[in-house]
Scaffold this motif. Sequence first.
Motif, PDB file in Angstrom:
ATOM      1  N   ARG A 195      45.006  51.170  47.538  1.00 35.53           N
ATOM      2  CA  ARG A 195      45.863  50.871  46.643  1.00 35.53           C
ATOM      3  C   ARG A 195      46.255  49.372  46.574  1.00 35.53           C
ATOM      4  NH1 ARG A 195      48.450  54.526  43.434  1.00 35.53           N
ATOM      5  NH2 ARG A 195      47.872  56.051  44.881  1.00 35.53           N
ATOM      6  N   VAL A 196      46.663  49.023  47.770  1.00 37.68           N
ATOM      7  CA  VAL A 196      47.117  47.421  47.749  1.00 37.68           C
ATOM      8  C   VAL A 196      46.140  46.584  47.144  1.00 37.68           C
ATOM      9  CG1 VAL A 196      48.004  45.959  49.200  1.00 37.68           C
ATOM     10  CG2 VAL A 196      48.815  48.263  49.600  1.00 37.68           C
ATOM     11  N   VAL A 197      44.979  46.757  47.687  1.00 38.60           N
ATOM     12  CA  VAL A 197      43.886  45.844  47.292  1.00 38.60           C
ATOM     13  C   VAL A 197      43.759  46.122  45.623  1.00 38.60           C
ATOM     14  CG1 VAL A 197      41.343  45.453  47.741  1.00 38.60           C
ATOM     15  CG2 VAL A 197      42.689  46.460  49.362  1.00 38.60           C
ATOM     16  N   VAL A 198      43.683  47.278  45.377  1.00 35.90           N
ATOM     17  CA  VAL A 198      43.321  47.438  43.620  1.00 35.90           C
ATOM     18  C   VAL A 198      44.526  46.857  42.909  1.00 35.90           C
ATOM     19  CG1 VAL A 198      43.222  49.148  42.074  1.00 35.90           C
ATOM     20  CG2 VAL A 198      41.983  49.464  44.217  1.00 35.90           C
ATOM     21  N   ASP A 199      45.590  47.089  43.528  1.00 31.35           N
ATOM     22  CA  ASP A 199      46.700  46.471  42.622  1.00 31.35           C
ATOM     23  C   ASP A 199      46.868  45.046  42.754  1.00 31.35           C
ATOM     24  OD1 ASP A 199      47.958  48.789  42.451  1.00 31.35           O
ATOM     25  OD2 ASP A 199      49.511  48.584  43.794  1.00 31.35           O
ATOM     26  N   GLU A 200      46.344  44.269  43.705  1.00 30.16           N
ATOM     27  CA  GLU A 200      46.225  42.651  43.595  1.00 30.16           C
ATOM     28  C   GLU A 200      44.941  42.401  42.717  1.00 30.16           C
ATOM     29  OE1 GLU A 200      44.583  39.252  46.930  1.00 30.16           O
ATOM     30  OE2 GLU A 200      45.595  41.216  47.597  1.00 30.16           O
ATOM     31  N   VAL A 201      43.887  42.996  42.404  1.00 27.34           N
ATOM     32  CA  VAL A 201      42.580  42.565  41.805  1.00 27.34           C
ATOM     33  C   VAL A 201      43.115  43.040  40.206  1.00 27.34           C
ATOM     34  CG1 VAL A 201      40.907  42.734  43.419  1.00 27.34           C
ATOM     35  CG2 VAL A 201      41.577  44.829  41.669  1.00 27.34           C
ATOM     36  N   ALA A 202      44.155  43.985  40.129  1.00 27.23           N
ATOM     37  CA  ALA A 202      44.601  44.520  38.878  1.00 27.23           C
ATOM     38  C   ALA A 202      45.451  43.335  38.231  1.00 27.23           C
ATOM     39  CB  ALA A 202      45.184  45.675  38.785  1.00 27.23           C
ATOM     40  N   ARG A 203      46.498  43.021  39.076  1.00 26.64           N
ATOM     41  CA  ARG A 203      47.292  41.786  38.585  1.00 26.64           C
ATOM     42  C   ARG A 203      46.470  40.571  38.109  1.00 26.64           C
ATOM     43  NH1 ARG A 203      50.386  43.919  43.021  1.00 26.64           N
ATOM     44  NH2 ARG A 203      49.643  42.414  44.484  1.00 26.64           N
ATOM     45  N   ALA A 204      45.582  40.170  39.034  1.00 25.28           N
ATOM     46  CA  ALA A 204      44.758  39.242  38.396  1.00 25.28           C
ATOM     47  C   ALA A 204      43.873  39.331  37.344  1.00 25.28           C
ATOM     48  CB  ALA A 204      43.704  38.858  39.659  1.00 25.28           C
ATOM     49  N   LEU A 205      43.428  40.466  36.773  1.00 26.34           N
ATOM     50  CA  LEU A 205      42.867  40.817  35.468  1.00 26.34           C
ATOM     51  C   LEU A 205      43.766  40.727  34.507  1.00 26.34           C
ATOM     52  CD1 LEU A 205      40.684  44.035  36.730  1.00 26.34           C
ATOM     53  CD2 LEU A 205      39.738  41.477  35.768  1.00 26.34           C
ATOM     54  N   ALA A 206      44.948  41.131  34.660  1.00 25.08           N
ATOM     55  CA  ALA A 206      46.022  41.344  33.968  1.00 25.08           C
ATOM     56  C   ALA A 206      46.738  40.005  33.331  1.00 25.08           C
ATOM     57  CB  ALA A 206      47.336  42.018  34.079  1.00 25.08           C
ATOM     58  N   ARG A 207      46.614  39.082  34.548  1.00 23.92           N
ATOM     59  CA  ARG A 207      47.129  37.578  34.049  1.00 23.92           C
ATOM     60  C   ARG A 207      46.005  36.939  33.437  1.00 23.92           C
ATOM     61  NH1 ARG A 207      47.058  36.481  39.268  1.00 23.92           N
ATOM     62  NH2 ARG A 207      44.893  35.386  39.076  1.00 23.92           N
ATOM     63  N   ASP A 208      44.858  37.271  33.596  1.00 26.31           N
ATOM     64  CA  ASP A 208      43.772  36.383  32.816  1.00 26.31           C
ATOM     65  C   ASP A 208      43.386  37.000  31.614  1.00 26.31           C
ATOM     66  OD1 ASP A 208      43.815  34.377  34.766  1.00 26.31           O
ATOM     67  OD2 ASP A 208      42.098  35.238  35.905  1.00 26.31           O
ATOM     68  N   GLY A 209      43.743  38.381  31.351  1.00 28.10           N
ATOM     69  CA  GLY A 209      43.475  38.880  30.053  1.00 28.10           C
ATOM     70  C   GLY A 209      42.262  39.722  30.046  1.00 28.10           C
ATOM     71  N   LEU A 210      41.721  39.970  31.350  1.00 24.14           N
ATOM     72  CA  LEU A 210      40.233  40.412  31.486  1.00 24.14           C
ATOM     73  C   LEU A 210      40.346  41.932  31.999  1.00 24.14           C
ATOM     74  CD1 LEU A 210      39.124  37.422  33.705  1.00 24.14           C
ATOM     75  CD2 LEU A 210      38.553  37.846  31.319  1.00 24.14           C
ATOM     76  N   ALA A 211      39.119  42.536  31.682  1.00 17.91           N
ATOM     77  CA  ALA A 211      38.855  44.010  32.117  1.00 17.91           C
ATOM     78  C   ALA A 211      37.774  44.264  32.940  1.00 17.91           C
ATOM     79  CB  ALA A 211      38.976  44.876  30.902  1.00 17.91           C
ATOM     80  N   ALA A 212      37.801  44.839  34.198  1.00 19.17           N
ATOM     81  CA  ALA A 212      36.719  44.872  34.826  1.00 19.17           C
ATOM     82  C   ALA A 212      35.558  45.987  34.349  1.00 19.17           C
ATOM     83  CB  ALA A 212      37.192  45.808  36.325  1.00 19.17           C
ATOM     84  N   LEU A 213      34.496  45.438  34.492  1.00 26.07           N
ATOM     85  CA  LEU A 213      33.161  46.228  34.081  1.00 26.07           C
ATOM     86  C   LEU A 213      32.475  46.825  35.276  1.00 26.07           C
ATOM     87  CD1 LEU A 213      31.544  43.706  31.525  1.00 26.07           C
ATOM     88  CD2 LEU A 213      32.249  45.970  31.163  1.00 26.07           C
TER      89      LEU A 213
END
Length: 331
Positions: A195-213
């Motif tokens: 969960r900690v790792v996922v939260d980190e990449v989710a914050r990076a995605l939100a910061r850049d306005g991106l969504a994971a494919l």
Amino acid sequence: MRDPIALVVVARDAVPLHARLLTTLQATLPRVGVLDPGVFACDLAGTEELLGTPAQVARRVLARCARAGARASAGIAPTPFVARVVAERTPPGEVRAIDDGRTYLAVLPIDVLPVDEKTHDELRLLGLVTVGDFADLPRGSVFERFGSAVARAHALARGEYGDMIRASAPPRRLRARRAWDDAIASHEQLVFALRVVVDEVARALARDGLAALRLDLRLDREGAPPLRLERTVLPPTRESAALLRSLRWALEERSDLGLVVGCALEIPEVEAARGRQVGLFAPDGARREEAIATARYLREKLGPGAVLRARVADPDARLPERASEWVEVIA
């Protein structure tokens, strides 16, 4: 008179360098679109205070293209179409800016218009030689005789039609790593630790306005080779809960986890974030719990009576509208 806002860069004989040039321009410019191989467009509206004047930006871009081995020229105009025509008629290494697109196009041959050869021939038979001749025709007459495609070219000829520059998000590779002192042996503990790792990449995605494919998870194991898990995320998302849920489903498919001592999560492919639609028919969305969680969320946000589903009321009804009814989803 409208200020120039569209920058188009045309790289001669640069098809082999296309990917490299695109990456170079995406690192320099906002909203880079691809018009054709080796032809790139950027909307510079509102960027002067941050990037400098359009001419300054264009010169920096051409310098970068030259370092990449491409012979490129740049055109600046109110619309992408005019800017492209300008760039194609500008010597490599030079920048040209046009304020009045219609005046610039008026003296050019009609061949510059983006219509098929049959239409070009028909326009010549009508005695139209230059873009200005075509632009002077009444709009309604052009549409009635030639249809919408040629009417669009007519708007381009008049300098009135500003194509939207459709830009894709630059390629990003987002990563997060963790190592644990005590090896993890169970699926439940591993999901909790991830969960900690996922939260980190989710914050990076939100910061850049991106969504994971796509997700690429590597699990480092004690006394065993690393285990790699890949997931396609449908629909693309930047929500931490959805990303973690996808990884959990991937882990449930494996019975050979072993003793996990570390992990590396990478997002190798992203897209620009957009409004989210529940993907009930997608691999990661066709789960009952996903639909239930979404229904609960919408009900909390929108209130009672907002989330409905169809229910068969009378399978023998003669009228379709009487065969079913809408009922509230209460999960």
